[in-house]
Design a protein around this motif. Structure first.
Motif, PDB file in Angstrom:
ATOM      1  N   MET B  76      44.270  33.039  28.023  1.00  0.00           N
ATOM      2  CA  MET B  76      43.649  32.905  29.209  1.00  0.00           C
ATOM      3  C   MET B  76      44.043  34.020  30.241  1.00  0.00           C
ATOM      4  O   MET B  76      43.855  34.652  31.104  1.00  0.00           O
ATOM      5  CB  MET B  76      43.913  31.674  29.913  1.00  0.00           C
ATOM      6  CG  MET B  76      43.316  30.453  29.401  1.00  0.00           C
ATOM      7  SD  MET B  76      41.513  30.363  29.920  1.00  0.00           S
ATOM      8  CE  MET B  76      41.845  29.621  31.566  1.00  0.00           C
ATOM      9  N   ARG B  79      42.787  37.856  30.744  1.00  0.00           N
ATOM     10  CA  ARG B  79      42.112  38.449  31.775  1.00  0.00           C
ATOM     11  C   ARG B  79      42.812  39.428  32.898  1.00  0.00           C
ATOM     12  O   ARG B  79      41.934  40.179  33.606  1.00  0.00           O
ATOM     13  CB  ARG B  79      41.975  37.131  32.857  1.00  0.00           C
ATOM     14  CG  ARG B  79      41.349  35.844  32.209  1.00  0.00           C
ATOM     15  CD  ARG B  79      40.853  34.916  33.452  1.00  0.00           C
ATOM     16  NE  ARG B  79      40.140  35.391  34.467  1.00  0.00           N
ATOM     17  CZ  ARG B  79      39.025  35.529  34.344  1.00  0.00           C
ATOM     18  NH1 ARG B  79      38.229  35.272  33.070  1.00  0.00           N
ATOM     19  NH2 ARG B  79      38.420  35.998  35.392  1.00  0.00           N
ATOM     20  N   ALA B  85      40.267  41.676  28.251  1.00  0.00           N
ATOM     21  CA  ALA B  85      39.956  40.475  29.097  1.00  0.00           C
ATOM     22  C   ALA B  85      38.811  39.805  28.471  1.00  0.00           C
ATOM     23  O   ALA B  85      38.566  38.552  28.737  1.00  0.00           O
ATOM     24  CB  ALA B  85      39.409  41.230  30.476  1.00  0.00           C
ATOM     25  N   SER B  88      39.688  36.302  26.792  1.00  0.00           N
ATOM     26  CA  SER B  88      39.739  35.225  27.527  1.00  0.00           C
ATOM     27  C   SER B  88      38.845  34.296  27.888  1.00  0.00           C
ATOM     28  O   SER B  88      38.932  33.154  28.111  1.00  0.00           O
ATOM     29  CB  SER B  88      40.594  35.401  29.061  1.00  0.00           C
ATOM     30  OG  SER B  88      39.201  36.266  29.679  1.00  0.00           O
ATOM     31  N   ARG B  89      37.314  34.753  27.384  1.00  0.00           N
ATOM     32  CA  ARG B  89      36.278  33.931  27.355  1.00  0.00           C
ATOM     33  C   ARG B  89      36.574  32.979  26.198  1.00  0.00           C
ATOM     34  O   ARG B  89      35.484  31.921  26.186  1.00  0.00           O
ATOM     35  CB  ARG B  89      35.160  34.904  27.058  1.00  0.00           C
ATOM     36  CG  ARG B  89      34.710  35.605  28.340  1.00  0.00           C
ATOM     37  CD  ARG B  89      33.497  36.433  28.229  1.00  0.00           C
ATOM     38  NE  ARG B  89      33.067  37.088  29.427  1.00  0.00           N
ATOM     39  CZ  ARG B  89      31.857  37.542  29.809  1.00  0.00           C
ATOM     40  NH1 ARG B  89      30.953  37.422  28.869  1.00  0.00           N
ATOM     41  NH2 ARG B  89      31.472  38.148  30.881  1.00  0.00           N
ATOM     42  N   LEU B  92      38.015  29.752  27.303  1.00  0.00           N
ATOM     43  CA  LEU B  92      36.995  29.184  28.383  1.00  0.00           C
ATOM     44  C   LEU B  92      35.763  28.520  27.502  1.00  0.00           C
ATOM     45  O   LEU B  92      35.383  27.360  28.143  1.00  0.00           O
ATOM     46  CB  LEU B  92      36.424  30.290  29.471  1.00  0.00           C
ATOM     47  CG  LEU B  92      37.615  30.952  30.378  1.00  0.00           C
ATOM     48  CD1 LEU B  92      36.945  31.824  31.293  1.00  0.00           C
ATOM     49  CD2 LEU B  92      38.081  29.780  31.240  1.00  0.00           C
ATOM     50  N   ILE B  95      36.722  25.187  26.235  1.00  0.00           N
ATOM     51  CA  ILE B  95      37.216  24.268  27.487  1.00  0.00           C
ATOM     52  C   ILE B  95      35.573  23.675  28.085  1.00  0.00           C
ATOM     53  O   ILE B  95      35.427  22.606  28.035  1.00  0.00           O
ATOM     54  CB  ILE B  95      37.773  24.522  28.602  1.00  0.00           C
ATOM     55  CG1 ILE B  95      39.030  25.085  28.443  1.00  0.00           C
ATOM     56  CG2 ILE B  95      37.793  23.843  29.657  1.00  0.00           C
ATOM     57  CD1 ILE B  95      39.991  25.605  29.377  1.00  0.00           C
TER      58      ILE B  95
END
Lengths: 373, 198
Positions: B76, B79, B85, B88-89, B92, B95
């Motif tokens: 995370m 980012r 960056a 970091s997806r 996500l 989740i």
């Protein structure tokens, strides 16, 4: 001779300990492990007029020698759940049945170990329900993608979104968007991200600031991605300001106080409250009202809806809020799923009517289909 | 006089000053509340999540499988690094995917099956008939793929009236609860702080 007598006495005393009849221990079914159910059948235990009243339950692992007390239960209870077992370890249970006169019977179970089950067979109806829903939704999504146009009735709150963003553009003021207090696991928050995407596309086109204060770090990260994607989609990635999509605090009223402050200082022309809200709903909506912002709210938090209705210009009530993404984007896939949901509502209505009639005429067994174990 | 109570009372008055207008006292209280709450939740996250659910399983109990969520958590932070960056997806998406997946059976149980069963009431008294009529007409109101005209229009209109009755009653009920909170705060100021009332 003395030794023989001693052996006979010890054997006599230990006899009950070797008994198994009427007492058993099983791995608790349909659970996620770490639980063993001990069962005794009062009818199968020869009480010999002891008037048994309570049961003391002890356990040990197969390799241990000492017994550990884990609980006491009334004799009539018939079961006791040991929810402190470690999966895969064999346990033996000893039950001491005590009567009114203090005398006891001692029973012992076979060795048993706990384990987790993949399926909870008591919830087969949930699985069937999900399969039916998925099938219906996929069918209508398929039809929609094949070119079938599905009608969506006008929803005033959603029609007003364009007007609200336009008003902010005319006034040269920002749009404030709040997803409330839901985390990313909540359906309302996921729906909020879809609405946010549509709103962000409009703010990107009109080049007005979009402020998104948040109280969940993960939601903030997702929102930053969603807003950036929307700005990029409209061809204006340069207009995206990451600092406007920011985390405040996890505290409910800390969040409310801070958003109130932002409203008063940055004076947004439009406030959009879309997500899960709790007691902060009226605080936010009243402050927004006091600064003269046009306000649109949408939430599945039924109790908070009443506060939004009194303080906001437009409110998306419950399901309307979930329909918002399809309405705003006109995405065939979402419109198809919307039609599928409508069909499921018809099914639910028919089931309720059938169930009510069945219960009225005494067929209560129909209700068992909907019981959840 | 207890210094803690005095500070709490002053901060309470500073927050109430917002009722007049935005002012430096409110700003101060707002920033204290934000700062303290963020600090508090950082500590809570470390003591209730990171230590018992990540560090102890990995470093003390030797459960190396916990390294996977640990790495996902660290991802995370990518980012903040422009080139990485995009990675970091991954956490996500996990989740959101897990959240939505876990929510489906829960919603099916609590919001659908349980509600359907609770609405299957015998049509033997007026109260039950009203409940069933309300549920059915509200369902009609939330039917989006057809215009609300004719019978549908009548049903939808009845549905919105039932909804407004519900909203009115919840509004009154919740306002009463909020008034009791205000009374509690007044008691704190007048009794605990100033000692003016018993």
């Amino acid at each position: 001779m003395k030794t023989l007598i001693l052996v006979i006495i010890i054997t006599f005393l230990l006899l009950p300990i070797c008994a198994f009849g009427g007492v058993s221990a099983i791995d608790t079914p349909n659970d996620d492990g770490e639980s063993i159910t001990i069962i005794w059948n009062p009818d199968s235990i020869p009480s010999n007029n002891l008037k048994l009243t309570r049961v003391k339950i002890e356990r040990r692992t197969s390799s241990e020698s000492g017994w550990e007390e884990i609980g006491v239960a009334p004799f009539s209870q018939r079961t006791f759940i040991d929810d402190a077992a470690d999966d895969g370890i064999d346990y033996v249970y000893r039950l001491l049945f005590t009567g009114e006169n203090g005398k006891a019977l001692i029973y012992r179970t076979e060795a048993v170990h706990s384990s987790a089950q993949i399926f909870n067979t008591k919830r087969i109806n949930v699985l069937i329900g999900i399969i039916i829903c998925i099938f219906v939704l996929l069918y209508y999504i398929y039809r929609s993608q094949k070119g079938r146009q599905f009608y969506v009735r006008p929803i005033p709150g959603l029609q007003a979104v364009e007007e609200a963003v336009g008003r902010a553009t005319e006034l040269g003021k920002p749009v404030l968007y709040s997803a409330g207090r839901g985390n990313m696991q909540r359906v309302a928050t996921i729906a909020s991200m879809t609405v946010l995407s549509s709103v962000a596309e409009k703010t990107a086109e009109y080049n007005i600031p979009l402020i998104f204060p948040n109280n969940d770090a993960v939601v903030t990260a997702v929102a930053q991605e969603v807003v950036y994607d929307a700005y990029a989609k409209t061809g204006h990635p340069d207009r995206y300001k990451e600092d406007d999509i920011f985390y405040l605090t996890d505290s409910q009223f800390g969040y409310a106080a801070a958003v109130d402050g932002i409203m008063l200082r940055r004076k947004p022309a439009t406030n959009l409250f879309m997500g899960t809200f709790e007691a902060e709903s009226l605080i936010l909506a009243e402050t927004g009202n006091s600064i003269g912002a046009i306000q649109i709210a949408g939430t599945d938090s039924t109790i908070q809806l009443s506060f939004f209705i009194v303080a906001c210009d437009y409110v998306l009530i419950g399901e309307e809020y979930f329909a918002a993404s399809g309405y705003l984007s006109q995405d065939p896939m979402i419109l198809g799923s919307l039609k599928g949901q409508d069909m499921l509502k018809v099914v639910v209505g028919v089931l309720i009517l059938l169930g009510a009639l069945a219960v009225t005429f005494g067929f209560t067994g129909f209700l068992d289909i909907f019981s959840i174990g | 006089m207890d210094i803690g109570i005095t500070i709490a009372a002053i901060l309470t008055l500073a927050i109430y000053s917002f009722l007049y207008k935005d002012n430096p006292f409110y700003k101060t209280a707002e920033h204290i509340l934000l700062g303290v709450s963020v600090g508090y939740f950082v500590v809570i996250t470390i003591t209730n999540t990171l230590i018992p659910k990540l560090f102890i399983p990995i470093f003390i109990e030797g459960k190396l499988i916990y390294i996977i969520p640990g790495v996902l958590g660290l991802m995370m932070f990518l980012r903040f690094h422009r080139r990485s960056a995009q990675f970091s997806r991954i956490p996500l998406s996990i989740i959101i995917g897990v959240g939505a997946g876990a929510a489906i059976p829960a919603y099916m149980q609590a919001q659908l099956l349980a509600q359907i069963k609770a609405t299957m009431l015998p049509l033997t008294n007026l109260s039950n008939i009203i409940i069933i009529a309300a549920v059915l007409t509200v369902l009609v109101f939330f039917y989006f793929s057809r215009e609300h005209k004719g019978v549908m229009g009548f049903g939808a209109k009845a549905g919105i009236y039932f909804l407004m009755l519900f909203f009115g009653s919840t509004f009154g009920y919740t306002v009463m609860a909020r008034v009791s909170l205000l009374i509690g705060r007044m008691q704190f100021l007048l009794h605990n702080w100033l000692g003016l009332i018993n």
